[in-house]
Every structure is written in structure tokens, then in C-alpha cells.
Design a protein around this motif. Sequence first.
Motif, PDB file in Angstrom:
ATOM      1  N   ASP A 132     -26.641  14.502 -44.516  1.00 11.93           N
ATOM      2  CA  ASP A 132     -27.173  15.855 -44.630  1.00 11.93           C
ATOM      3  C   ASP A 132     -26.068  16.898 -44.711  1.00 11.93           C
ATOM      4  O   ASP A 132     -26.229  17.944 -45.329  1.00 11.93           O
ATOM      5  CB  ASP A 132     -28.090  16.168 -43.444  1.00 11.93           C
ATOM      6  CG  ASP A 132     -29.358  15.327 -43.489  1.00 11.93           C
ATOM      7  OD1 ASP A 132     -29.600  14.719 -44.560  1.00 11.93           O
ATOM      8  OD2 ASP A 132     -30.077  15.258 -42.476  1.00 11.93           O
ATOM      9  N   ALA A 133     -24.938  16.609 -44.077  1.00 13.14           N
ATOM     10  CA  ALA A 133     -23.828  17.559 -44.102  1.00 13.14           C
ATOM     11  C   ALA A 133     -23.053  17.457 -45.420  1.00 13.14           C
ATOM     12  O   ALA A 133     -22.128  18.230 -45.659  1.00 13.14           O
ATOM     13  CB  ALA A 133     -22.897  17.308 -42.933  1.00 13.14           C
ATOM     14  N   GLY A 134     -23.438  16.513 -46.256  1.00 18.14           N
ATOM     15  CA  GLY A 134     -22.803  16.382 -47.562  1.00 18.14           C
ATOM     16  C   GLY A 134     -21.415  15.775 -47.537  1.00 18.14           C
ATOM     17  O   GLY A 134     -20.561  16.145 -48.338  1.00 18.14           O
ATOM     18  N   CYS A 135     -21.180  14.850 -46.627  1.00 18.82           N
ATOM     19  CA  CYS A 135     -19.859  14.232 -46.551  1.00 18.82           C
ATOM     20  C   CYS A 135     -19.688  13.202 -47.665  1.00 18.82           C
ATOM     21  O   CYS A 135     -20.565  12.373 -47.881  1.00 18.82           O
ATOM     22  CB  CYS A 135     -19.674  13.527 -45.214  1.00 18.82           C
ATOM     23  SG  CYS A 135     -19.994  14.581 -43.825  1.00 18.82           S
ATOM     24  N   ASP A 136     -18.545  13.245 -48.337  1.00 24.67           N
ATOM     25  CA  ASP A 136     -18.256  12.221 -49.331  1.00 24.67           C
ATOM     26  C   ASP A 136     -17.277  11.202 -48.767  1.00 24.67           C
ATOM     27  O   ASP A 136     -16.844  10.283 -49.442  1.00 24.67           O
ATOM     28  CB  ASP A 136     -17.693  12.853 -50.607  1.00 24.67           C
ATOM     29  CG  ASP A 136     -16.382  13.571 -50.352  1.00 24.67           C
ATOM     30  OD1 ASP A 136     -16.125  13.943 -49.185  1.00 24.67           O
ATOM     31  OD2 ASP A 136     -15.616  13.766 -51.305  1.00 24.67           O
ATOM     32  N   PHE A 137     -16.913  11.381 -47.501  1.00 22.21           N
ATOM     33  CA  PHE A 137     -15.948  10.493 -46.864  1.00 22.21           C
ATOM     34  C   PHE A 137     -16.308  10.444 -45.377  1.00 22.21           C
ATOM     35  O   PHE A 137     -16.466  11.478 -44.738  1.00 22.21           O
ATOM     36  CB  PHE A 137     -14.539  11.072 -47.055  1.00 22.21           C
ATOM     37  CG  PHE A 137     -13.454  10.318 -46.352  1.00 22.21           C
ATOM     38  CD1 PHE A 137     -12.693   9.382 -47.035  1.00 22.21           C
ATOM     39  CD2 PHE A 137     -13.189  10.535 -45.005  1.00 22.21           C
ATOM     40  CE1 PHE A 137     -11.686   8.675 -46.389  1.00 22.21           C
ATOM     41  CE2 PHE A 137     -12.186   9.834 -44.353  1.00 22.21           C
ATOM     42  CZ  PHE A 137     -11.433   8.900 -45.058  1.00 22.21           C
ATOM     43  N   VAL A 138     -16.497   9.231 -44.852  1.00 20.80           N
ATOM     44  CA  VAL A 138     -16.846   9.135 -43.432  1.00 20.80           C
ATOM     45  C   VAL A 138     -15.810   8.277 -42.715  1.00 20.80           C
ATOM     46  O   VAL A 138     -15.538   7.145 -43.108  1.00 20.80           O
ATOM     47  CB  VAL A 138     -18.260   8.545 -43.232  1.00 20.80           C
ATOM     48  CG1 VAL A 138     -18.601   8.490 -41.751  1.00 20.80           C
ATOM     49  CG2 VAL A 138     -19.294   9.370 -43.972  1.00 20.80           C
TER      50      VAL A 138
END
Lengths: 356, 381
Positions: free
Chosen positions: B219-225
Motif C-alpha cells: 500500500d505504501a508503494g514500495c518497489d524494494f523491501v
Amino acid sequence: MKKLLNNKNTRSNLVIYLVVTVFFLVMQGMNMGGMLTSSWKGFLVPICVYISLAVSLNLLVGICGELSLGHAGFMGIGAFAGIVVAALLQDAVALEPLRLFIAMIVGGVLAGAAGFLIGIPVLRLRGDYLAIVTLAFGEILKNIVGNLYVGLDAEGVHVSATSAKFTLLEGGKMILDGPVGATGIKKLATFPMGFVLVLITLFVVLNLVNSKEGRAIKAVRDNRIAAESVGINVTAFRMKAFVVSAFLAGMAGALFGLNYSSMAASKFNFNTSINILVFVVLGGMGNILGSVISATVLYVLPEALRSLEDYRMILYAVVLILVMLFTWSPRVKEFVSVVTDKISGIFKKKEVETNG
Amino acid sequence: MKKFTALMLAMLMVMSLLAGCGSSKPAADASTIKIGMSGPLTGGAAVYGKAVEAGMKIAVEEINAKGGLKIEFQSQDDEHDGEKALNAYNNLKDWGMQFFAGAVTTAPCLSIAPTAVEDNIFMMTPSGSSDKIPMTGNNIFQMCFTDPNQGASAAELVAELNMAQNIGIIFDNSDDYSKGLMNGFKTKAAELGLNIVCETNFTADNKTDLSTQVTQCKDAGCDFVFLPFYATEASQVLTQAAKIGYEPTFFGCDGMDGVLTIEGFDKSLAEGLVLMTPFNPDAPETQDFVSKYQAMMNGETPNQFAADGYDVIYAIYDACVAAGVDGTTAPSDACEMLKTYFATNEFSGLTGSGMTWDEQGMISKIPAAVVIENGKYVALG
């Protein structure tokens, strides 16, 4: 004096005190003489802690007849309270044994208070229900102490339940770090203090058991309705046993916490509670000397079996089952009493001879 | 009273029997040094303890087959528990241990380290990575990175390869390892101007379902976790992400190693996962070790823990040969000699070359990362 010795209760109590004192003197003597191995030196304090825990739980399970599965929770409260108090008093109280003793008392009082609060709802229940609820409260206590952040810096003590905004000034020291627990604890626990703890525990429990209150508690265990009918306040006496038991567990916990350089809340989980209960059950419900001996033997046993490597835990379980089977079999009981009678017979004969 | 005397006698006899156990120390043999190790050989963390133990045993076998200075090795179970760990350590001391090559996990290390400092026994942990461990004393060494250092080098790598626009972090709040990595990563990321948009955590008690945390990152739009925790939890994150069709770059640290061997986990989900590990079992120079390990552990592929264990034994052995330590050297003297040796010499092994240690016993080596492609580790960058 003679009259006192003829009293059966006093006599069996004296036996218990003598057994622990002799054990202490032998171990302390061997320790001073450098005859103990490193392993044994490491066992001394935990043995005292577990004896104290087993005896205090025996008060609840054996004497009061209430199955509690949350004893480790009280131990945890005591441990963390003790660690915090010892850290805070680092400069104020220079004398280490005194600091340790204060930490143990505070640990005991806090655990006793927690026991009182929990006792209010819990002691409305009986039997299996009580066991389940104490199990739940034990886990709750573990999680509470596992989520506390306590730090000390120039501004004073900081306590928080979240790590989010928890910051200390430069040079501050983290005492409890939430689920990670306490690290870098200054070890204060000593074997003589462990012995003092065992003596305090025995003194409190044995005197309670043999007092008017103790008889009332036993009456509640044996027949609640009959006890109520003669005017015994059932809840009050159960509460008394519960709080005393929690207090002693807290003191033991504080000594335990200050025996290791790091301590995490996860140590005080359900498994530890069950472990203590195993000591009590194997030593015999309501049998204080039994708890003392079984806590000692069962703590040392898995460590003494280390040379068996992978098989030691299997063997430990086998020993538990065998002890359970044998000590409760009527034949073995008969055999043991015959043997002890024979041995005491030898002494008696000698006595008669010397007298004659 | 007679009954009591009889009981006392019986008790004393039992006590003396127990006290007699293990107190017989065999005479030291000059040609054999004694290395002890403790780790979780049973229980939830046994996978790490067993791996380290096997790695160490391989090294010991190789060295003993070579001739010259030999090694006697003993491993003890600490059940990943500080109390048991101290008992295990004391037991090894009674056995006559000269060097302590443990413990495997951080909590037991923290429990043992102050005692090892007191005893002045040389301790080198293969995989206990908290920075608190070497800080305990200058005779406590590490073979792996400290957590903050590894977290920081992870951030450097991300910035260097420009892997991320919006970064999400999921960490285990009840784990020192996870928090150390997270803090190191965060501090360095802020320095390098990386953009962290989502930070969420779980604890050991509620790690069976991580769907909330994964959804938060999505939901936060992360493309890298960034996933600074162990493989078991990571496998859940990956499974959950696949379920909701979320495909960022997942980035793990050395604890992630072993993700391909988790039972019941669909390995195809780990494709594209990046992880920092000093040891690559698919590299040509490690094949000899891999085949030996597989022969010992029923075909299992070794992970970084095994390689760390292997390196620790060789590091201690090399130092002993160079410094002239033998089986008769007292542990405390041997500790001083090894400390002096490691202050100036470097070591090359499976988990890196040219490793050096600072005066605190913290290691410095070049960080390496791999990406999983077709079920194999491929060196990154």
C-alpha cells in the motif's frame, strides 16, 4: 526441647533444614577447596533458584490443591524487577550482597502484587479452569515484561512500552530493551545468597503449612464445602497461598536474573512453568523435602548426561517416566520402607548395645 | 532420627557420585589442541547449530588427515538458551577446552562472553553477529559481520546499484539480529539519501502470519523491501507477496541463507531474491567443501553458517600453528598468543579472503551479495 523434638512436624521440618544446610556446607566447602568442576560451580545458584521455585509452587499445588501453570510468569516479574533495581542502585548501594537482597525483596514484592491482582479474577475458578487461566496469565506477564523499555541516563529513569520514541541522552544505559531483554547485567548472585533464599522459602512455607492458616488452607483443599461450613473464608485462604507463592517465586526470579549476564523474557514461558511443575510432581505433591531433592536432581541430571550427546534428552525423559512409575508403585514403596527400617534397625541395635 | 541419618548418608553418596562425574581431566597431549563449540543442536534453532557443527567437523577431519598439529573437537547443545549455554560452556571447560568456537546464536553468545572474558579463553563465534558480543572483551572474536555493519553495507550496495526508489522495511522487533541490521541499514540509508517510505515489524509471538506487514508495504508503494531476518519468516513474506500479486525487489541478509532448503516452500517464489551472503555454494572454489558437506548431511546444500564454522576452525588452527600454540599451552596463554596473532595477520577462507580483525575482535571483509536465479545463487554486480 524434648517435647518440641517429639512433635512430628517439628522433627520433619528439622530434617529438611538439616538436609539443605548439609548440602550447602558440603558444596561450599568443596567450592572453597577448589574441588568443584566448572560445571558444578555453575549449577549452584540455579539449583537454589529451582528449589525455591519448586517449594513455592508446591505450596500452591500440593498444599492448597490448585494447579497453577503460570509460575514462570512470577519468576519473570521478579527477574526483571531485580535486574532493574540492581542497575538503578549500582551507585547508591555499594555493598553487593545488600544490593542483591534489596533487588530480591523488590522482585518478590512486585511478583506478589501481580499475584494479588491476578488472584482476584483467577481464584474464582477451580481445577482445570484455574490451570488454564493461570497459564494465560503467565504468558501475559511474560509479554508485559517483554515489552518494557527501561533506560537510565543523566535525566533519570525512562520507562516506556514502545521503542518508537525511546531515546536516551549521550552516555545513557539501556537496562531493559523490550523483547531482547537485558544485556550486560552485572552478576551479583552468589551461592550463599542462594542458600539464604532457600532458607527463607522453607521458613515461610513450612511455618505457613504448620500454622492455623495452613490447616485452613489444607481444609479448603480437602473439602471446600466442609471448610466453608465451619466458617473458613475459602477465597481469602486461597489468595494467601497464591500471593505467598508468587512472592517467593519473584525472589527466586530476581536471584536467577542476576546470575546471568543476559536475560530475555522468552525464558519465562510455558515450558519453564511446566519444568517447575515437573519438579513438584516428581518430588510428591505436598512433600517439601521431595521438591527440594527432585529440583536438585532433575536440574543436574540433563547436564550430567551431556556425555551421551544426542541421546541425553531421550534418557532424561525415560528417567522421568521410570521415576514416576516406580515411586508410585505400592510394591516399591513397601520395599523402600523395609530397607529404611532395616537400616534404622542397625542403628537402633547399636544404640541398645552402647546403652547396655 | 535414625531414618534421617540413613537418608543423609544415601544423599551424600548420590551427591558424591554426581560430583565425581566428568571431573577426571585427561592429561594434555602436546600434539592435539582442544576446541569446544556450543550451539543449538536441538529445538527451533537446531538448523543453524547443526550446520555450524558439520562445517567444523569437516574442517577438523581435513586438518587431522593432514598430520602435524591435530584437533580434538567437542560440540555441546545449548538449546539456544542463555542458561543452558553457560552450562555447556562450563562442561567444555571441564573437558579441557583451550579455544571456544561458539556460540552459534546471539543470545547464548551474550550469556557466555562475559565468563569467557573472565576466564581469558579465546572465543571466536562463527555466526553470533550482535555488535555487543565483541564489545564484551578483546578476546571475543567474530567470523561474521556485526549486524549494524552488515546493515550499513547493505544500504551502500543498494545505493551503488541504484536498486530502489521507495524502500520498505519489515523487521522482527523481538530479535537483536533483526533490529541491529535494521538500525545499521536505516542510519546508512539516511546518509546516502535513500527513501524509506514504510517501516513495519512483528515479534516472535506473532510471526506465523505476516500478511499485514506485506500489505502495508504494498500500500505504501514500495518497489524494494528490506527483510533483515531469517529464512523461515522470509519464506512467509515471499509466499504472502505472491498471493497478493506484489512483486518488489526483496532484499535479505545472511540469515536469509537457507531459504531454498525450507520444507514446504515453493522455491520458485524465491526467484529474484537478493541476499547478502559471504558464502556461495554454487561458486567453483567452494565445491570441495560442498561435496564433503553433502556427504555428511544427506545431500543437503551447505549454507553460510556451515562455511563460517569451517572458517573458524581453520582460523584458530592457522593461528595456533603460526604462534606455536600446542596442546599443553594453558588456555589463558593461548588466548594472549592468538590475540597478538590476529592483530597483525589476515585470514582467507570460504567466506572471504583477506579478512582482518580490529582490536575489539570485529571482522572486516568485503561484503558480497547474490541473487537467486533458476534456484541457484548468482553473484550480484
